[in-house]
Design a protein around this motif. Structure first.
Motif, PDB file in Angstrom:
ATOM      1  N   PHE A 181      48.057  27.105  34.803  1.00  0.00           N
ATOM      2  CA  PHE A 181      47.096  28.385  34.737  1.00  0.00           C
ATOM      3  C   PHE A 181      47.503  29.588  35.297  1.00  0.00           C
ATOM      4  CE2 PHE A 181      43.561  31.281  36.645  1.00  0.00           C
ATOM      5  CZ  PHE A 181      43.360  31.752  34.878  1.00  0.00           C
ATOM      6  N   ASP A 182      47.611  30.374  35.142  1.00  0.00           N
ATOM      7  CA  ASP A 182      48.821  31.874  35.949  1.00  0.00           C
ATOM      8  C   ASP A 182      47.142  32.227  36.019  1.00  0.00           C
ATOM      9  OD1 ASP A 182      51.473  32.849  36.920  1.00  0.00           O
ATOM     10  OD2 ASP A 182      49.970  34.398  35.954  1.00  0.00           O
ATOM     11  N   ARG A 183      47.250  33.512  35.709  1.00  0.00           N
ATOM     12  CA  ARG A 183      45.877  34.161  35.334  1.00  0.00           C
ATOM     13  C   ARG A 183      44.774  34.194  33.970  1.00  0.00           C
ATOM     14  NH1 ARG A 183      49.061  38.469  38.513  1.00  0.00           N
ATOM     15  NH2 ARG A 183      50.482  36.615  39.220  1.00  0.00           N
ATOM     16  N   ASN A 184      43.581  35.322  34.546  1.00  0.00           N
ATOM     17  CA  ASN A 184      43.186  35.492  33.477  1.00  0.00           C
ATOM     18  C   ASN A 184      42.782  37.300  33.908  1.00  0.00           C
ATOM     19  OD1 ASN A 184      41.889  35.185  30.568  1.00  0.00           O
ATOM     20  ND2 ASN A 184      40.030  36.114  31.812  1.00  0.00           N
ATOM     21  N   ARG A 185      42.637  38.033  32.570  1.00  0.00           N
ATOM     22  CA  ARG A 185      42.244  39.132  33.443  1.00  0.00           C
ATOM     23  C   ARG A 185      40.945  39.338  32.325  1.00  0.00           C
ATOM     24  NH1 ARG A 185      48.816  42.182  33.493  1.00  0.00           N
ATOM     25  NH2 ARG A 185      48.559  41.490  35.659  1.00  0.00           N
ATOM     26  N   ILE A 186      40.410  39.954  32.574  1.00  0.00           N
ATOM     27  CA  ILE A 186      38.996  41.013  31.683  1.00  0.00           C
ATOM     28  C   ILE A 186      38.930  42.219  32.285  1.00  0.00           C
ATOM     29  CG2 ILE A 186      36.219  40.371  31.661  1.00  0.00           C
ATOM     30  CD1 ILE A 186      36.421  38.121  31.917  1.00  0.00           C
ATOM     31  N   MET A 203      38.772  46.064  36.157  1.00  0.00           N
ATOM     32  CA  MET A 203      39.744  44.843  35.619  1.00  0.00           C
ATOM     33  C   MET A 203      39.277  43.650  36.804  1.00  0.00           C
ATOM     34  SD  MET A 203      43.493  44.064  34.809  1.00  0.00           S
ATOM     35  CE  MET A 203      43.662  43.527  36.319  1.00  0.00           C
ATOM     36  N   THR A 204      39.034  43.049  36.347  1.00  0.00           N
ATOM     37  CA  THR A 204      38.838  41.506  37.600  1.00  0.00           C
ATOM     38  C   THR A 204      39.944  41.110  36.977  1.00  0.00           C
ATOM     39  OG1 THR A 204      37.475  39.903  38.636  1.00  0.00           O
ATOM     40  CG2 THR A 204      36.779  40.475  36.403  1.00  0.00           C
ATOM     41  N   GLN A 205      40.804  39.974  38.071  1.00  0.00           N
ATOM     42  CA  GLN A 205      41.745  39.105  37.319  1.00  0.00           C
ATOM     43  C   GLN A 205      41.160  38.073  38.421  1.00  0.00           C
ATOM     44  OE1 GLN A 205      46.635  39.909  37.733  1.00  0.00           O
ATOM     45  NE2 GLN A 205      45.497  41.349  39.003  1.00  0.00           N
ATOM     46  N   ALA A 206      41.203  36.415  37.588  1.00  0.00           N
ATOM     47  CA  ALA A 206      41.778  35.444  38.798  1.00  0.00           C
ATOM     48  C   ALA A 206      42.604  34.762  38.283  1.00  0.00           C
ATOM     49  CB  ALA A 206      40.488  34.494  37.686  1.00  0.00           C
ATOM     50  N   ASN A 259      41.467  36.115  43.481  1.00  0.00           N
ATOM     51  CA  ASN A 259      40.326  36.745  42.758  1.00  0.00           C
ATOM     52  C   ASN A 259      41.160  38.618  42.666  1.00  0.00           C
ATOM     53  OD1 ASN A 259      38.787  35.174  39.960  1.00  0.00           O
ATOM     54  ND2 ASN A 259      37.774  34.283  42.318  1.00  0.00           N
ATOM     55  N   TYR A 260      41.094  38.827  42.288  1.00  0.00           N
ATOM     56  CA  TYR A 260      41.254  40.665  42.030  1.00  0.00           C
ATOM     57  C   TYR A 260      41.315  41.652  41.757  1.00  0.00           C
ATOM     58  CZ  TYR A 260      45.589  38.263  45.319  1.00  0.00           C
ATOM     59  OH  TYR A 260      45.977  38.282  46.312  1.00  0.00           O
ATOM     60  N   ASN A 261      40.477  42.758  42.124  1.00  0.00           N
ATOM     61  CA  ASN A 261      40.187  43.629  40.961  1.00  0.00           C
ATOM     62  C   ASN A 261      40.259  44.923  40.950  1.00  0.00           C
ATOM     63  OD1 ASN A 261      37.310  42.008  40.247  1.00  0.00           O
ATOM     64  ND2 ASN A 261      36.832  42.358  42.762  1.00  0.00           N
ATOM     65  N   GLN A 262      40.759  45.910  40.339  1.00  0.00           N
ATOM     66  CA  GLN A 262      41.494  46.929  40.079  1.00  0.00           C
ATOM     67  C   GLN A 262      41.028  48.184  38.891  1.00  0.00           C
ATOM     68  OE1 GLN A 262      43.426  44.157  39.018  1.00  0.00           O
ATOM     69  NE2 GLN A 262      44.206  43.876  41.556  1.00  0.00           N
TER      70      GLN A 262
END
Length: 221
Positions: free
Chosen positions: A175-180, A199-202, A207-210
């Motif tokens: 698992f690398d990442r998932n973006r919503i 966008m939230t990136q797990a 976790n990061y948000n942009q």
């Protein structure tokens, strides 16, 4: 044009208000897709990713590629190249370390429409030439656009946009990442549309948000 100005002003104010003094970053994105003829197209893309609203660069991403339509407007295969310059902070420091990545990718896009629901599936394989090693990654993107004041994505249409994209590595960690992502968009004309979204990136351990401001450009050559 008055509607466009109000939308653009609202986008900028919203991003500025919520991004200052925050760990939420901002992505400024341009997607271009120019038609060469009835079968061939040229994809071009620029993404400036910031740790803050603007000026504290995290990544500069450039992509280009040549695509071929298997059927009119619905199924497209594309072969492309990407260059990514990353600027990451050293732990517990204000200093950054830069690195460059060269990337080759192959993708297949298929589109569907159900009443007002415009759906896109994208399957992508990436060969990543990093400074220290080589990696292969698989990506699946599912996106949907829903016009609110029109029946289609035509001029002056206001629409809702969302997507989910998962990234899978060919080796551990798989698992690398998932973006919503969710956004509000506006169609300026048949060639241009603009979106403002969040966008939230797990990732595996973080976790990061942009916030995102995205411009889409589809023009015949």
């Amino acid at each position: 044009m008055k509607t466009v100005k109000i939308l653009v002003f609202s986008i900028c104010f919203f991003n500025l208000s919520f991004s200052q003094n925050s760990e939420v970053g901002n992505w400024l994105v341009y997607f271009g897709n120019q038609k060469i003829d009835s079968k061939w197209n040229w994809h071009n893309e620029i993404q400036l990713r910031n740790y803050n609203f603007f000026g504290d660069t995290n990544q500069l991403l450039l992509r280009t590629g040549i695509g071929y339509n298997l059927s009119e407007n619905n199924n497209n295969v594309l072969f492309g190249y990407g260059f990514i310059n990353s600027q990451k902070y050293v732990t517990n420091s204000v200093n950054k370390v830069q690195s460059n990545e060269h990337r080759i990718f192959q993708q297949f896009i298929t589109k569907q429409q159900f009443d007002r629901f415009f759906i896109q599936h994208r399957y992508r394989i990436e060969e990543r030439f990093l400074q220290s090693n080589f990696q292969c990654r698989f990506r699946y993107f599912l996106g949907i656009n829903i016009p609110m004041n029109k029946k289609t994505l035509e001029k002056n249409a206001i629409y809702l946009a969302s997507y989910n994209e998962i990234f899978i590595n060919s080796k551990s960690a798989v698992f690398d990442r998932n973006r919503i992502y969710g956004a509000l968009g506006f169609v300026l004309n048949k060639n241009f549309k603009i979106e403002a979204g969040y966008m939230t990136q797990a990732l595996e351990k973080s976790n990061y948000n942009q916030f995102q401001i995205v411009i889409f450009n589809n023009l015949p050559l």
